[in-house]
Write a protein that holds these residues in place. Structure first.
Motif, PDB file in Angstrom:
ATOM      1  N   ASN A  33      26.790  65.286-109.018  1.00 12.77           N
ATOM      2  CA  ASN A  33      26.478  64.791-110.359  1.00 12.77           C
ATOM      3  C   ASN A  33      27.452  63.741-110.882  1.00 12.77           C
ATOM      4  O   ASN A  33      27.048  62.797-111.555  1.00 12.77           O
ATOM      5  CB  ASN A  33      26.421  65.977-111.320  1.00 12.77           C
ATOM      6  N   ARG A  34      28.727  63.861-110.588  1.00 10.24           N
ATOM      7  CA  ARG A  34      29.744  62.944-111.140  1.00 10.24           C
ATOM      8  C   ARG A  34      29.989  61.710-110.286  1.00 10.24           C
ATOM      9  O   ARG A  34      30.783  60.850-110.666  1.00 10.24           O
ATOM     10  CB  ARG A  34      31.063  63.686-111.324  1.00 10.24           C
ATOM     11  N   LEU A  35      29.326  61.627-109.151  1.00 11.75           N
ATOM     12  CA  LEU A  35      29.529  60.467-108.274  1.00 11.75           C
ATOM     13  C   LEU A  35      28.758  59.262-108.813  1.00 11.75           C
ATOM     14  O   LEU A  35      27.718  59.418-109.451  1.00 11.75           O
ATOM     15  CB  LEU A  35      29.034  60.778-106.856  1.00 11.75           C
ATOM     16  N   PRO A  36      29.252  58.059-108.509  1.00  9.41           N
ATOM     17  CA  PRO A  36      28.478  56.870-108.863  1.00  9.41           C
ATOM     18  C   PRO A  36      27.122  56.895-108.149  1.00  9.41           C
ATOM     19  O   PRO A  36      26.993  57.477-107.064  1.00  9.41           O
ATOM     20  CB  PRO A  36      29.332  55.710-108.344  1.00  9.41           C
ATOM     21  N   ALA A  37      26.129  56.278-108.743  1.00  8.77           N
ATOM     22  CA  ALA A  37      24.756  56.328-108.225  1.00  8.77           C
ATOM     23  C   ALA A  37      24.673  55.923-106.751  1.00  8.77           C
ATOM     24  O   ALA A  37      23.940  56.540-105.981  1.00  8.77           O
ATOM     25  CB  ALA A  37      23.836  55.458-109.067  1.00  8.77           C
ATOM     26  N   HIS A  38      25.450  54.888-106.354  1.00  5.73           N
ATOM     27  CA  HIS A  38      25.357  54.416-104.966  1.00  5.73           C
ATOM     28  C   HIS A  38      25.921  55.429-103.966  1.00  5.73           C
ATOM     29  O   HIS A  38      25.562  55.409-102.796  1.00  5.73           O
ATOM     30  CB  HIS A  38      26.035  53.047-104.809  1.00  5.73           C
ATOM     31  N   LEU A  39      26.781  56.340-104.403  1.00  3.67           N
ATOM     32  CA  LEU A  39      27.329  57.362-103.513  1.00  3.67           C
ATOM     33  C   LEU A  39      26.571  58.689-103.626  1.00  3.67           C
ATOM     34  O   LEU A  39      26.585  59.487-102.692  1.00  3.67           O
ATOM     35  CB  LEU A  39      28.798  57.622-103.833  1.00  3.67           C
ATOM     36  N   ARG A  40      25.920  58.907-104.760  1.00  3.46           N
ATOM     37  CA  ARG A  40      25.267  60.183-105.015  1.00  3.46           C
ATOM     38  C   ARG A  40      24.222  60.521-103.948  1.00  3.46           C
ATOM     39  O   ARG A  40      24.246  61.601-103.360  1.00  3.46           O
ATOM     40  CB  ARG A  40      24.626  60.185-106.398  1.00  3.46           C
ATOM     41  N   MET A  41      23.301  59.605-103.708  1.00  4.22           N
ATOM     42  CA  MET A  41      22.241  59.879-102.736  1.00  4.22           C
ATOM     43  C   MET A  41      22.809  60.030-101.322  1.00  4.22           C
ATOM     44  O   MET A  41      22.364  60.889-100.561  1.00  4.22           O
ATOM     45  CB  MET A  41      21.165  58.790-102.761  1.00  4.22           C
ATOM     46  N   ARG A  42      23.809  59.223-100.998  1.00  2.00           N
ATOM     47  CA  ARG A  42      24.435  59.335 -99.682  1.00  2.00           C
ATOM     48  C   ARG A  42      25.104  60.703 -99.521  1.00  2.00           C
ATOM     49  O   ARG A  42      24.983  61.344 -98.474  1.00  2.00           O
ATOM     50  CB  ARG A  42      25.446  58.204 -99.481  1.00  2.00           C
ATOM     51  N   ALA A  43      25.790  61.175-100.561  1.00  4.57           N
ATOM     52  CA  ALA A  43      26.437  62.489-100.520  1.00  4.57           C
ATOM     53  C   ALA A  43      25.388  63.589-100.368  1.00  4.57           C
ATOM     54  O   ALA A  43      25.584  64.547 -99.608  1.00  4.57           O
ATOM     55  CB  ALA A  43      27.271  62.723-101.774  1.00  4.57           C
ATOM     56  N   ILE A  44      24.276  63.435-101.064  1.00  7.59           N
ATOM     57  CA  ILE A  44      23.202  64.429-100.969  1.00  7.59           C
ATOM     58  C   ILE A  44      22.656  64.466 -99.548  1.00  7.59           C
ATOM     59  O   ILE A  44      22.485  65.536 -98.964  1.00  7.59           O
ATOM     60  CB  ILE A  44      22.091  64.135-101.997  1.00  7.59           C
ATOM     61  N   TYR A  45      22.392  63.313 -98.961  1.00  8.56           N
ATOM     62  CA  TYR A  45      21.833  63.277 -97.604  1.00  8.56           C
ATOM     63  C   TYR A  45      22.819  63.784 -96.560  1.00  8.56           C
ATOM     64  O   TYR A  45      22.454  64.583 -95.695  1.00  8.56           O
ATOM     65  CB  TYR A  45      21.365  61.861 -97.243  1.00  8.56           C
ATOM     66  N   VAL A  46      24.069  63.346 -96.640  1.00  8.39           N
ATOM     67  CA  VAL A  46      25.075  63.784 -95.660  1.00  8.39           C
ATOM     68  C   VAL A  46      25.353  65.280 -95.830  1.00  8.39           C
ATOM     69  O   VAL A  46      25.410  66.030 -94.848  1.00  8.39           O
ATOM     70  CB  VAL A  46      26.366  62.949 -95.781  1.00  8.39           C
ATOM     71  N   GLY A  47      25.521  65.722 -97.072  1.00  6.63           N
ATOM     72  CA  GLY A  47      25.772  67.135 -97.332  1.00  6.63           C
ATOM     73  C   GLY A  47      24.613  68.008 -96.892  1.00  6.63           C
ATOM     74  O   GLY A  47      24.804  69.070 -96.294  1.00  6.63           O
ATOM     75  N   THR A  48      23.397  67.554 -97.166  1.00  4.53           N
ATOM     76  CA  THR A  48      22.221  68.311 -96.767  1.00  4.53           C
ATOM     77  C   THR A  48      22.093  68.359 -95.248  1.00  4.53           C
ATOM     78  O   THR A  48      21.749  69.406 -94.680  1.00  4.53           O
ATOM     79  CB  THR A  48      20.947  67.712 -97.397  1.00  4.53           C
ATOM     80  N   ALA A  49      22.366  67.259 -94.573  1.00  2.45           N
ATOM     81  CA  ALA A  49      22.313  67.246 -93.108  1.00  2.45           C
ATOM     82  C   ALA A  49      23.317  68.252 -92.541  1.00  2.45           C
ATOM     83  O   ALA A  49      22.993  69.027 -91.632  1.00  2.45           O
ATOM     84  CB  ALA A  49      22.597  65.846 -92.571  1.00  2.45           C
ATOM     85  N   GLY A  50      24.522  68.248 -93.088  1.00  2.00           N
ATOM     86  CA  GLY A  50      25.526  69.224 -92.652  1.00  2.00           C
ATOM     87  C   GLY A  50      25.088  70.652 -92.942  1.00  2.00           C
ATOM     88  O   GLY A  50      25.263  71.544 -92.110  1.00  2.00           O
ATOM     89  N   ALA A  51      24.475  70.860 -94.108  1.00  2.00           N
ATOM     90  CA  ALA A  51      24.002  72.191 -94.478  1.00  2.00           C
ATOM     91  C   ALA A  51      22.887  72.651 -93.539  1.00  2.00           C
ATOM     92  O   ALA A  51      22.838  73.821 -93.151  1.00  2.00           O
ATOM     93  CB  ALA A  51      23.515  72.190 -95.926  1.00  2.00           C
ATOM     94  N   ILE A  52      22.000  71.738 -93.155  1.00  2.00           N
ATOM     95  CA  ILE A  52      20.915  72.087 -92.237  1.00  2.00           C
ATOM     96  C   ILE A  52      21.478  72.502 -90.879  1.00  2.00           C
ATOM     97  O   ILE A  52      21.043  73.493 -90.288  1.00  2.00           O
ATOM     98  CB  ILE A  52      19.916  70.918 -92.080  1.00  2.00           C
ATOM     99  N   ILE A  53      22.461  71.754 -90.396  1.00  2.00           N
ATOM    100  CA  ILE A  53      23.068  72.082 -89.103  1.00  2.00           C
ATOM    101  C   ILE A  53      23.716  73.467 -89.152  1.00  2.00           C
ATOM    102  O   ILE A  53      23.492  74.297 -88.269  1.00  2.00           O
ATOM    103  CB  ILE A  53      24.083  70.990 -88.679  1.00  2.00           C
ATOM    104  N   ILE A  54      24.481  73.719 -90.209  1.00  7.77           N
ATOM    105  CA  ILE A  54      25.118  75.032 -90.373  1.00  7.77           C
ATOM    106  C   ILE A  54      24.052  76.118 -90.480  1.00  7.77           C
ATOM    107  O   ILE A  54      24.149  77.184 -89.868  1.00  7.77           O
ATOM    108  CB  ILE A  54      26.043  75.054 -91.610  1.00  7.77           C
ATOM    109  N   ARG A  55      22.996  75.845 -91.258  1.00 11.72           N
ATOM    110  CA  ARG A  55      21.920  76.830 -91.448  1.00 11.72           C
ATOM    111  C   ARG A  55      21.216  77.133 -90.126  1.00 11.72           C
ATOM    112  O   ARG A  55      20.902  78.286 -89.841  1.00 11.72           O
ATOM    113  CB  ARG A  55      20.928  76.289 -92.470  1.00 11.72           C
ATOM    114  N   LEU A  56      20.964  76.109 -89.317  1.00 11.51           N
ATOM    115  CA  LEU A  56      20.320  76.335 -88.018  1.00 11.51           C
ATOM    116  C   LEU A  56      21.200  77.183 -87.105  1.00 11.51           C
ATOM    117  O   LEU A  56      20.710  78.104 -86.443  1.00 11.51           O
ATOM    118  CB  LEU A  56      19.978  75.008 -87.341  1.00 11.51           C
ATOM    119  N   ILE A  57      22.488  76.894 -87.088  1.00 13.91           N
ATOM    120  CA  ILE A  57      23.418  77.665 -86.256  1.00 13.91           C
ATOM    121  C   ILE A  57      23.459  79.121 -86.727  1.00 13.91           C
ATOM    122  O   ILE A  57      23.360  80.053 -85.919  1.00 13.91           O
ATOM    123  CB  ILE A  57      24.828  77.027 -86.267  1.00 13.91           C
TER     124      ILE A  57
END
Length: 182
Positions: A37-61
Motif C-alpha cells: 500500500n505505501r509503495l509508489p505506484a510504479h513499484l506497487r504492482m511489481r511488488a505484488i507480482y513478485v511477492g505473489t510469485a514467491g508465495a505461489i512457489i512456497i505454497r506449491l512446495i
C-alpha cells in the motif's frame, strides 16, 4: 488415490480446490494489498507480482509435502480435524489478520511471501485434502485461483460482503473436505 484425468471426480475436486482457495485466500488478498500500500505506484504492482510469485512457489512446495504427509495413515484424519475449526472461524465476523504496510519494495515482497506462508497453512491442508493426493489438481487449482485472488481481490471481497452465502458455500466445502479426510 489417483483421479482419472478429466473425469467428473477430477472436475469436482478441481472445483472444490478453487472454491476453498478463493474463500481462504480472502485474507491473503488483504495482506497483498496492505503490504504494498505505501509503495509508489510504479513499484506497487511489481511488488505484488513478485511477492505473489514467491508465495505461489512456497505454497506449491508446502502443498506437495502436505499431499505426501496426508498419505500416512491417521495424518489425513488429523488434517481433517484441523480444517473443521478453520471452517467455524470463517463463519465468525472479524477473523481478518492485520498486516503493516511495508516501506520498501523488498519489504513488501518479503511481507507478502512470509504472511502468505504463515496464513496459507489452512489453504495447504484443505487443498491437499481436496486433491485426493493428485498433485496435478493442486497445481491446476492454484494456477486458476491465485491470479483471481491477486487481480480480483477487491471484487472477491466485495462479492463476499454483498453475498455472504458465498462464504457459507466455501465453508461448507471446507467442512465437507475435512469430514471426508477424517
Amino acid at each position: 488415490m489417483e483421479i482419472e484425468l478429466f473425469s467428473s471426480q477430477f472436475f469436482v475436486a478441481l472445483f472444490s480446490i478453487i472454491v476453498i482457495d478463493l474463500v481462504l485466500a480472502g485474507d491473503n488478498a488483504v495482506v497483498i494489498a496492505m503490504a504494498s500500500n505505501r509503495l509508489p505506484a510504479h513499484l506497487r504492482m511489481r511488488a505484488i507480482y513478485v511477492g505473489t510469485a514467491g508465495a505461489i512457489i512456497i505454497r506449491l512446495i508446502m502443498t506437495f509435502f502436505a499431499v505426501q504427509l496426508l498419505s500416512v495413515p491417521y495424518l489425513q484424519a488429523l488434517g481433517g480435524l484441523v480444517l473443521l475449526p478453520i471452517a467455524v472461524k470463517l463463519m465468525r465476523p472479524g477473523h481478518e489478520e492485520h498486516i503493516e504496510a511495508a516501506e520498501t519494495f523488498v519489504g513488501a515482497v518479503k511481507t507478502i511471501i512470509i504472511a502468505d506462508a504463515a496464513m496459507g497453512v489452512d489453504n495447504v491442508i484443505a487443498i491437499a485434502g481436496a486433491s485426493h493426493g493428485d498433485f496435478l489438481l493442486v497445481v491446476l487449482g492454484l494456477i486458476i485461483s491465485i491470479p483471481i485472488v491477486v487481480w480480483g481481490s477487491q471484487l472477491i471481497g466485495t462479492l463476499m460482503e454483498r453475498y455472504p452465502v458465498l462464504v457459507v458455500i466455501g465453508t461448507a466445502i471446507l467442512g465437507w473436505t475435512g469430514g471426508a479426510m477424517i
